[in-house]
Design a protein around this motif. Structure first.
Motif, PDB file in Angstrom:
ATOM      1  N   ARG A 245      84.188  -7.239  45.800  1.00 20.11           N
ATOM      2  CA  ARG A 245      83.872  -8.308  46.659  1.00 20.11           C
ATOM      3  C   ARG A 245      83.534  -9.448  45.666  1.00 20.11           C
ATOM      4  N   GLN A 246      82.719  -9.163  44.533  1.00 21.37           N
ATOM      5  CA  GLN A 246      82.333 -10.270  43.639  1.00 21.37           C
ATOM      6  C   GLN A 246      83.515 -10.912  42.766  1.00 21.37           C
ATOM      7  N   ALA A 249      85.602 -13.211  45.348  1.00 16.00           N
ATOM      8  CA  ALA A 249      84.771 -14.230  45.436  1.00 16.00           C
ATOM      9  C   ALA A 249      84.646 -15.307  44.441  1.00 16.00           C
ATOM     10  N   GLU A 250      84.623 -14.662  43.008  1.00 15.12           N
ATOM     11  CA  GLU A 250      84.967 -15.485  41.764  1.00 15.12           C
ATOM     12  C   GLU A 250      86.310 -15.846  41.619  1.00 15.12           C
ATOM     13  N   ARG A 253      86.392 -18.881  43.984  1.00 19.73           N
ATOM     14  CA  ARG A 253      85.592 -20.055  43.470  1.00 19.73           C
ATOM     15  C   ARG A 253      86.001 -20.891  42.569  1.00 19.73           C
ATOM     16  N   HIS A 294      86.881 -14.572  51.797  1.00 21.96           N
ATOM     17  CA  HIS A 294      86.593 -15.133  50.392  1.00 21.96           C
ATOM     18  C   HIS A 294      87.591 -16.637  50.540  1.00 21.96           C
TER      19      HIS A 294
END
Length: 322
Positions: A245-246, A249-250, A253, A294
């Motif tokens: 998930r991180q 998300a990055e 972003r 995301h």
């Protein structure tokens, strides 16, 4: 054999065909890219094929049962230190001669495409992904591109030679991968072995010297929001189930327009031996629709290209929501 396939567009998955992008990818291009790295085309009934498939099934079954019983133990999970240790060794052993067409084929494994079994090297898969990336860049025309998990930089070296005016950046978790890429950049021009490995013509054999290689973690990318028009990965997220998930998300972003992910999404590995194999290896298990969480909307996807017998990969193009 693969080279006899008709030259037709690669078929997108019906659920993700809302974009015209990537329709320029052809069957014949992918077949020609993969063919030099195929050692044998057995039939599914031949003993050599059945024996190897059964051997690998036995190995997968054993690892899967261990994971089911002991997977909760930290020592059994595919964490960052495990990935770093494994790939530090891998990137330190690979040099340009590895990619030479006509040389010894390393890491032969069972592959298939449209019902044709093959014993092939994963070096062919790297060339297939290069064709897909080139055609995607021609469609999207990004000015700034990031590869997440760039390894020794092979994808970016070749892409820069095809698109010398694009600003390419690669981020890699391991120090050995970054060092291999930067050491390669000390050469005046791309070696002939790597030029011939490129599946499509290059226009600048010195452009690889300008690629920006960084060391960093996909869960905390060292870039500003929206820094890249296109962010892509090639079998890098497969190593990131623990930070899935991180990492997603990055990716969302730092991209401003598109993400192109060639990964073993769960949609392709949701049952049978591929599912057991993914669990055994503690690989990425995200679904394509998870990208929407995301801010990335999947608009095109395909799995119509050579695949490992026990790990199925999907190429997914997603647009960044405003």
């Amino acid at each position: 054999m693969l080279t006899s396939l008709p030259d037709s567009p690669i078929a997108p998955l019906p659920a993700f065909a809302a974009s015209d992008a990537a329709l320029a990818i052809s069957t014949q291009e992918l077949a020609s890219a993969f063919a030099p790295f195929v050692a044998q085309y057995p039939s599914a009934e031949e003993e050599v094929w059945r024996t190897e498939i059964e051997r690998r099934q036995k190995k997968i079954r054993k690892g899967y049962l261990k994971r089911q019983l002991l997977g909760w133990l930290p020592s059994r999970q595919r964490r960052e230190d495990t990935v770093v240790e494994e790939y530090d060794r891998a990137w330190s052993k690979i040099d340009v001669s590895t990619y030479e067409i006509g040389g010894e084929l390393p890491r032969l494994a069972p592959w298939d495409w449209r019902g044709q079994p093959m014993f092939a090297s994963d070096l062919g898969a790297t060339r297939v992904r290069q064709v897909m990336l080139v055609r995607m860049l021609e469609q999207l025309r990004p000015r700034r591109v990031l590869e997440v998990g760039c390894g020794n930089g092979i994808n970016l070296m070749l892409l820069s030679g095809r698109f010398p005016d694009v600003a390419f950046t690669g981020v890699e978790l391991t120090r050995a991968g970054q060092a291999a890429a930067q050491d390669f950049q000390q050469q005046a021009e791309m070696p002939e072995a790597l030029q011939s490995y490129a599946p499509l013509p290059l226009t600048d054999i010195t452009a690889f010297r300008r690629v920006d290689f960084r060391q960093g973690n996909a869960a905390d990318l060292p870039f500003e929001a929206g820094a890249f028009d296109l962010v892509y990965s090639c079998l890098a997220l497969e190593q990131m189930e623990r930070i899935r998930r991180q990492a997603l998300a990055e990716v969302a972003r730092v991209c401003s327009r598109h993400a192109f992910l060639i990964e073993p999404f769960r949609d392709m590995n949701d049952s049978g031996w591929p599912r057991r194999n993914v669990i055994r290896r503690d690989y990425f298990r995200g679904r394509i629709d998870e990208l929407k969480d995301h801010g990335l909307t999947p608009v095109w996807a395909t799995n119509d290209f050579p695949q490992e017998a026990f790990l199925k990969v999907c190429a997914v193009l997603a647009e960044k929501r405003a």
